[in-house]
Design a protein around this motif. Structure first.
Motif: not given
Ligand SMILES: NC(=O)c1ccc[n+]([C@@H]2O[C@H](COP(=O)([O-])OP(=O)(O)OC[C@H]3O[C@@H](n4cnc5c(N)ncnc54)[C@H](OP(=O)(O)O)[C@@H]3O)[C@@H](O)[C@H]2O)c1
Length: 333
Positions: A278-284
């Protein structure tokens, strides 16, 4: 506002292919809200292959769907009543509302959808499937410009984004999909360099011709023969993002004949589950949202009308009847 809520429950576990009788439609009163809760009217329900696995009672990375409960599912909808100051009425929210017309939540895990993009993209190219493509391709595949990226189930919600992201990074994108119409869409509408129909008699030969320089990054969505055919064409130090094995979701055998390629070519093979990152979701979501808004990523949707249509549409998804993201639009046309 209707105070009745139609819901699909899991009635029984499939013993072979999923059948409509595995689900039961019920209708309930929408419950009164308690402090901290909000009521969401669902506009779109996402249908996804992972739901098939949840219908079984087998050990997996996630708990199975309990019998007699509302089927799990991603949703986008509008807050129509709220006793939670963080989520006022009128907000457009993405969450796990399930196969139902309304859901009550305390807001945990909800994502705010930006107005401006069509809301359904938050269940597709800018939602979980798009983020899956982004994560598997960039965090595992790590493609470099000029490399060849292959993706199976290429016309689907995940696969369609994988190939387009690969093209944006300067790679050669090759898809594998079922049937000439899907392959034509992948090349002509989505801009892949090639797409090979795995149902065609000369699949292996045509696939070999489509990857003349071998494969550097394989994004695997299917398994079985399709996976085996790609494994045989991997380059040394290739990377395999193992995303899904849909060919085996009905209990079919997905054993590999070309496992030797992993050793001979010193491959990196990494399975992943997108909700564990989930830590990558905002960037993605930021990158995918911008790419969709500017037309750099195109998407297709297959939309079933009304909650009643959900089981039939889900069975269709598992049979490959969808083109692009499979959704259910609540309330019909
Ligand atoms: N690891 C994760 O976190 C994660 C997250 C999301 C999705 N996934 C996986 O990614 C894959 C694609 O998901 P999606 O949401 O994008 O679905 P999708 O591709 O939009 O729809 C499923 C497609 O799979 C293909 N298919 C079905 N049965 C098949 C079979 N027996 N052999 C070959 N292809 C078959 C069909 O396309 P054809 O007509 O082309 O065969 C069908 O249209 C699935 O395996 C899913 O489980 C994994």
């Amino acid at each position: 506002m209707s105070s009745r809520n139609k819901q699909w429950l899991l009635a029984s576990r499939p013993t072979g292919p999923v059948e409509e009788s595995n689900f039961r439609l019920v209708e309930q009163e929408v419950p009164a809200l308690r402090d901290g809760e909000l009521l969401v009217r669902v506009h779109y329900l996402s249908l996804d292959p992972y739901m098939r696995g949840r219908m079984d009672d087998a050990k997996s990375y996630a708990a199975s769907q309990p019998l007699g409960e509302v089927m799990i599912g991603g949703t986008v909808g509008e807050v129509v009543d709220s006793r939670n100051p963080n989520w006022p009425k009128g907000e457009l929210v993405v969450g796990m509302g399930g196969w139902q017309e309304f859901h009550v939540t305390d807001g945990k895990g909800l994502i705010k959808a930006q107005r401006g993009l069509p809301e359904s993209v938050y269940l597709g190219a800018v939602g979980m499937p798009g983020i899956t493509a982004w994560y598997g391709l960039f965090q595992i595949g790590k493609p470099k410009a000029g490399e060849t990226v292959v993706v199976s189930a290429a016309s689907g919600a995940v696969g369609s984004v994988v190939g387009q992201l690969a093209k944006l990074r300067g790679c050669r994108a090759v898809g594998i999909a079922g049937g000439p119409a899907k392959c034509a869409h992948v090349v002509n509408d989505l801009g892949f360099d090639a797409c090979v129909d795995y149902k065609s008699e000369d699949f292996r030969q045509r696939f070999k011709e489509a990857v003349p320089d071998g494969i550097d990054v394989l994004f695997e969505n299917v398994g079985g023969t399709v996976f085996d055919t790609s494994l045989a064409r991997m380059n040394a130090f290739g990377r395999v993002a193992l995303c899904g094995l849909i060919a085996g979701y009905g209990g079919q055998d997905v054993s590999l004949k070309n496992a030797r390629s992993m050793l001979v070519n010193r491959l990196l093979v990494q399975g992943f589950i997108v909700v564990e990152h989930l830590e990558h979701w905002p960037e993605a979501m930021k990158e995918l949202g911008a790419a969709v808004a500017t037309g750099k990523i195109k998407y297709r949707e297959t939309i079933a009308q009304g909650i009643e249509a959900a089981p039939r549409a889900f069975i269709g998804l598992l049979r490959g009847e969808n083109l692009g993201k499979q959704l259910v639009k609540m309330g019909g046309d």
